[in-house]
Scaffold this motif. Structure first.
Motif, PDB file in Angstrom:
ATOM      1  N   PHE A   8     -38.147  27.421 -66.005  1.00 30.50           N
ATOM      2  CA  PHE A   8     -39.055  27.848 -64.940  1.00 30.50           C
ATOM      3  C   PHE A   8     -38.273  28.420 -63.760  1.00 30.50           C
ATOM      4  N   THR A   9     -38.833  29.461 -63.145  1.00 28.80           N
ATOM      5  CA  THR A   9     -38.247  30.079 -61.959  1.00 28.80           C
ATOM      6  C   THR A   9     -39.350  30.315 -60.933  1.00 28.80           C
ATOM      7  N   LEU A  28     -42.710  34.930 -56.356  1.00 32.64           N
ATOM      8  CA  LEU A  28     -42.277  35.132 -57.742  1.00 32.64           C
ATOM      9  C   LEU A  28     -42.445  33.859 -58.549  1.00 32.64           C
ATOM     10  N   LEU A  29     -42.986  34.000 -59.770  1.00 31.02           N
ATOM     11  CA  LEU A  29     -43.050  32.921 -60.746  1.00 31.02           C
ATOM     12  C   LEU A  29     -42.575  33.469 -62.085  1.00 31.02           C
ATOM     13  N   GLY A  30     -41.787  32.669 -62.807  1.00 25.92           N
ATOM     14  CA  GLY A  30     -41.277  33.137 -64.091  1.00 25.92           C
ATOM     15  C   GLY A  30     -41.149  32.001 -65.090  1.00 25.92           C
ATOM     16  N   LEU A  31     -41.280  32.352 -66.363  1.00 25.24           N
ATOM     17  CA  LEU A  31     -41.157  31.395 -67.460  1.00 25.24           C
ATOM     18  C   LEU A  31     -40.352  32.035 -68.579  1.00 25.24           C
ATOM     19  N   TYR A  61     -44.373  36.938 -62.967  1.00 30.37           N
ATOM     20  CA  TYR A  61     -45.485  37.384 -62.133  1.00 30.37           C
ATOM     21  C   TYR A  61     -45.013  37.448 -60.690  1.00 30.37           C
ATOM     22  N   THR A  62     -45.318  38.557 -59.998  1.00 36.63           N
ATOM     23  CA  THR A  62     -44.990  38.700 -58.589  1.00 36.63           C
ATOM     24  C   THR A  62     -46.226  39.153 -57.817  1.00 36.63           C
ATOM     25  N   TYR A  63     -46.316  38.700 -56.584  1.00 39.28           N
ATOM     26  CA  TYR A  63     -47.394  39.100 -55.682  1.00 39.28           C
ATOM     27  C   TYR A  63     -46.765  39.604 -54.401  1.00 39.28           C
ATOM     28  N   ASP A  64     -47.009  40.873 -54.082  1.00 41.28           N
ATOM     29  CA  ASP A  64     -46.424  41.530 -52.924  1.00 41.28           C
ATOM     30  C   ASP A  64     -47.479  41.630 -51.817  1.00 41.28           C
ATOM     31  N   PHE A  65     -47.190  40.998 -50.676  1.00 41.50           N
ATOM     32  CA  PHE A  65     -48.134  40.954 -49.559  1.00 41.50           C
ATOM     33  C   PHE A  65     -47.516  41.705 -48.386  1.00 41.50           C
ATOM     34  N   THR A  66     -48.061  42.894 -48.064  1.00 41.65           N
ATOM     35  CA  THR A  66     -47.547  43.712 -46.977  1.00 41.65           C
ATOM     36  C   THR A  66     -48.011  43.165 -45.635  1.00 41.65           C
TER      37      THR A  66
END
Length: 246
Positions: free
Chosen positions: A173-174, A192-195, A204-209
């Protein structure tokens, strides 16, 4: 030791209005500096072609308030094809824990514009980071838990961007967060979340400006999927850095 890479880039924008084709090749060389430190250097060279179809372009002086784009334009068409050599280089200095490097693209700063005469600015990238072990290594052969701080700075012409990243990897997990400062542009925060399961990695990444206008769109989501093909393991002649999975 060394390595060779070949790459072909073909970018078609505006249904053929602007097209970039760039075949290139790269060579890297590994040098062991000491028992704990190694150095990789690389050189890339290619041919870059830009093609612009002027017949698909529309300009402001062509607009008639009643009939639309019906007037002739005073714009003088430039070159339809621009061809030039493109050269880049870079290096990476690393140990089992720390790494730092730099990359330089468009080193010759060639003429690359159709509308006005100008040069393509050289793009400079500097980065550094670490993979710091936390506790003991995993009993199942993994790297256990690592803290992964890193920083990346890019500049091209007047554009500048600074990324700071902090993530934690525990077995497969990351998770982490990054902050992007683009100087004259809106900043952003990315989660960021990773498996990773054997050779399969899902991220999976979520970019919030960080601006009122951009936040109305709800941010940007990205899902990545990668699979590493099996290959026959070879005996390592020198130490290599563990590349971040995400």
């Amino acid at each position: 030791g060394g390595g060779i890479a070949l790459q072909v880039l073909d970018d078609n924008a505006g249904n053929g209005t602007l097209r970039i084709t760039e075949p290139s090749g790269a060579y890297s060389y590994h040098l062991r500096l000491s028992r704990n430190w190694s150095l990789n250097v690389a050189l890339q060279a290619g041919i870059r072609q830009r093609t612009l179809d002027w017949s698909n372009l529309r300009f402001g002086d062509q607009i008639d308030n009643l009939y639309g784009f019906v007037r002739p334009t005073a714009e003088v068409p430039g070159a339809e094809n621009v061809l030039h050599a493109d050269i880049g280089s870079g290096f990476l200095l690393y140990s089992e824990v720390f790494y730092a490097g730099a990359a330089f693209h468009h080193m010759t700063e060639p003429d690359d514009f159709h509308l006005v005469e100008g040069r393509l600015p050289m793009k400079m990238t500097y980065h550094a980071g670490a993979q710091i072990p936390l506790g003991r290594r995993s009993s199942i052969g993994g790297n256990g838990t690592t803290l992964n701080p890193s920083v990346l700075y890019q500049q091209q012409g007047t554009f500048q961007q600074l990324n700071t990243i902090l993530s934690i990897t525990k077995e497969m997990f990351t998770g982490g967060i990054s902050y992007r400062h683009a100087f004259e542009n809106p900043d952003a925060i990315t989660a960021l979340l990773g498996l990773t399961v054997e050779r399969l990695s899902i991220g999976y990444t979520y970019d919030f400006t960080l601006s009122d206008l951009s936040n109305k769109g709800g941010g940007a989501h990205e899902v990545s999927l990668s699979f590493q093909l099996p290959c026959k393991p070879k005996k390592k002649k020198y130490k290599t850095i563990n590349c971040p999975k995400f």
